[in-house]
Design an enzyme around this catalytic site. Structure first.
Site, PDB file in Angstrom:
ATOM      1  N   GLU A 190       0.843  -1.196   0.000  1.00 29.27           N
ATOM      2  CA  GLU A 190       0.000   0.000   0.000  1.00 29.27           C
ATOM      3  C   GLU A 190       0.879   1.247   0.000  1.00 29.27           C
ATOM      4  O   GLU A 190       1.814   1.359   0.793  1.00 29.27           O
ATOM      5  CB  GLU A 190      -0.935  -0.015   1.211  1.00 29.27           C
ATOM      6  CG  GLU A 190      -1.797  -1.265   1.268  1.00 29.27           C
ATOM      7  CD  GLU A 190      -3.154  -1.025   1.886  1.00 29.27           C
ATOM      8  OE1 GLU A 190      -3.418   0.109   2.327  1.00 29.27           O
ATOM      9  OE2 GLU A 190      -3.958  -1.963   1.913  1.00 29.27           O
ATOM     10  N   ARG A 249      -2.022 -10.814   2.690  1.00 27.16           N
ATOM     11  CA  ARG A 249      -3.217 -11.654   2.525  1.00 27.16           C
ATOM     12  C   ARG A 249      -3.905 -11.265   1.233  1.00 27.16           C
ATOM     13  O   ARG A 249      -3.496 -10.326   0.556  1.00 27.16           O
ATOM     14  CB  ARG A 249      -4.177 -11.429   3.691  1.00 27.16           C
ATOM     15  CG  ARG A 249      -4.512  -9.948   3.881  1.00 27.16           C
ATOM     16  CD  ARG A 249      -5.560  -9.707   4.927  1.00 27.16           C
ATOM     17  NE  ARG A 249      -5.658  -8.325   5.346  1.00 27.16           N
ATOM     18  CZ  ARG A 249      -6.268  -7.353   4.681  1.00 27.16           C
ATOM     19  NH1 ARG A 249      -6.849  -7.612   3.513  1.00 27.16           N
ATOM     20  NH2 ARG A 249      -6.305  -6.127   5.147  1.00 27.16           N
ATOM     21  N   ARG A 270     -18.453  -1.706  -2.758  1.00 25.64           N
ATOM     22  CA  ARG A 270     -18.800  -2.532  -1.605  1.00 25.64           C
ATOM     23  C   ARG A 270     -20.209  -2.185  -1.154  1.00 25.64           C
ATOM     24  O   ARG A 270     -20.491  -1.035  -0.771  1.00 25.64           O
ATOM     25  CB  ARG A 270     -17.826  -2.301  -0.456  1.00 25.64           C
ATOM     26  CG  ARG A 270     -16.381  -2.629  -0.776  1.00 25.64           C
ATOM     27  CD  ARG A 270     -15.541  -2.621   0.492  1.00 25.64           C
ATOM     28  NE  ARG A 270     -14.122  -2.692   0.197  1.00 25.64           N
ATOM     29  CZ  ARG A 270     -13.176  -2.866   1.109  1.00 25.64           C
ATOM     30  NH1 ARG A 270     -13.521  -2.973   2.387  1.00 25.64           N
ATOM     31  NH2 ARG A 270     -11.896  -2.919   0.767  1.00 25.64           N
TER      32      ARG A 270
END
Length: 460
Positions: free
Chosen positions: A273, A291, A337
């Protein structure tokens, strides 16, 4: 080793997602579910379901002993932790190693290196990556001295943090002492670790990340994602590749992500990131998520890959099945989302029963979800109901497909943020691409002001 049975130590749409890939690969799936999720879609799709405890996460999904116990009982070869919960938990990786079960993720040492943000920052510096000016502080006096050196405003972050918890913005010196105390208390309550550190706040920043995949020796990147549409550091919309980035800057970010992963001899899927400082036309390392990410489908869309399948292959000890030259990024993808929350009431969670669920179909449209008509939305977990993903030949087509797909979505019985996404996708600023992290709060405030003005006008 060939993995034939996998325990999925997660819930919701990511559990469904993993089950579907395993079915395609001929791998038997065992779902570790709490009492609240025994009748979930993931439980119905999995070959076997084992109850690992009561609804409370700390006694089920966050219990290493319960998860490993279920894996041993089911005689699985591997555990896939999904995202969240124990996905970056070093203790779970150690427990798996102790009993001879494969942890589908990076090594224990790599989890340790990036799980602590200060350690990750030190590794980034060792690898030659730029970091945001700042550092760890032990007292308010240290914090004040560091803030004066880096410049105001400053951002307080939890060393073991994630999801925005323990993160506080401080504009003025007189706010510092109380805010640090609050941040430390929140960090301790959320992560059991009160340590915090400071960074200079980048007001015109964009949250851009690079997906990487490694086998412990080789590393490739799978392009960028832009995750700058956030509320209180929680992502709402993601897209790939990140729009309106200077080509040279994008290439430098790809290179930085690979350099960092190689420095760690990284194994598995991970996300580096980065914070793009638009005013300075540069970027800084923020952290690495070791992950699979919630937003992985937009990368899959532009790469044509199944990232869960690639995770499993690496976990089996296989070398990467791709070289960088094999990776072809095609078109543009955007993900929304869809959460069970009332966005008109400060995004208040909305548990309950879904009385109707209709999702769109069509070219370039994908929906990852764990709900259907009649599904229960429990109050114990994250409010994510579904992810609507669209892919187009370019961003213009992707955005048009997204607007059309959102109009076809129907979820009744619980409040959702669907109307918010519909409004957001009509905004000219978002359509131009490249908005920064300050944009969404501005959008909310601008909308609230407009509604107040309308009420005043009607009152007159």
């Amino acid at each position: 080793m060939t993995i034939r049975r996998i325990l999925i130590a997660n819930r919701g749409e990511i559990a469904v997602r993993i089950v579907r890939t395993c079915q395609r690969l001929g791998i038997v799936t065992v779902l570790a579910a709490s009492e609240a999720d025994l009748d979930s879609q993931a439980a119905r799709l999995a070959d076997q379901t084992i109850c690992i405890g009561p609804p409370k996460s700390s006694a089920s999904y966050l219990s290493v002993d319960a998860v490993v116990g279920a894996a041993l009982a089911a005689k699985v070869d591997a555990i896939h932790p999904g995202y969240g919960f124990l996905s970056e938990n070093q203790r779970l990786a150690q427990a798996c190693s102790a009993v001879g079960i494969i942890f589908i993720g990076p090594t224990e040492a790599q989890l340790d290196a990036v799980g602590d943000k200060l350690k990750a920052r030190s590794h980034a510096l060792a690898a030659g990556l730029p970091v945001v000016p700042g550092g760890e502080v032990d007292s308010v006096e240290d914090a004040r001295a560091l803030a004066e050196k880096t410049g105001w405003p400053i951002l307080i972050k939890a060393v073991s943090g994630g999801g925005g918890r323990g993160m506080k913005l401080v504009h003025e010196p007189d706010q510092l002492a109380a805010t640090i105390e609050l941040a430390m208390a929140e960090a301790h309550a959320s992560f059991g670790d009160p340590r915090v550190y400071l960074e200079r706040y980048v007001a015109s920043g964009r949250h851009v990340e690079v997906q990487v995949l490694g086998d412990g020796e080789n590393v490739i990147h799978l392009g960028t994602r832009d995750c700058s549409i956030q509320r209180r550091y929680q992502k709402l919309v993601e897209e790939a590749p990140a729009p309106n980035l200077r080509d040279g800057l994008r290439a430098d970010m790809h290179c930085a992500a690979i350099t960092f992963a190689k420095h760690l001899e990284y194994r598995g899927l991970g996300t580096v990131e980065l914070l793009v400082d638009c005013e300075r036309d540069t970027f800084y390392f923020l952290e690495m998520n070791a992950r699979i990410q919630v937003e992985h489908p937009v990368t899959e869309a532009i790469c044509g890959l199944d990232l869960v399948a690639e995770q499993i292959a690496v976990a089996e000890g296989k070398p990467l099945r791709l070289t960088q030259d094999d990776v072809h990024l095609t078109g543009h993808a955007i993900e929304c989302r869809i959460n069970a929350e009332d966005w008109t009431q400060d995004f208040r969670p909305s548990p309950g029963t879904v009385s109707r669920a209709v999702f769109p179909l069509g070219e370039g449209v994908r929906v990852d979800t764990h709900i259907q008509t009649g599904a229960r939305v429990p109050p114990f977990y994250d409010s994510l109901l579904a992810k609507l993903i669209v892919h187009g030949t370019d961003r213009t087509q992707a955005l048009e497909r997204l607007r059309h797909a959102l109009a076809q979505c129907v979820i009744s019985g619980v409040s959702t943020n669907l109307p918010m996404h519909v409004e957001l996708m009509q905004q000219e600023e978002f359509a131009r691409g490249g908005v920064n992290t300050a944009y969404f709060p501005w959008f909310l405030e601008n909308r609230a002001t407009a509604l107040r003005d309308q009420r005043v006008a009607k009152g007159n």
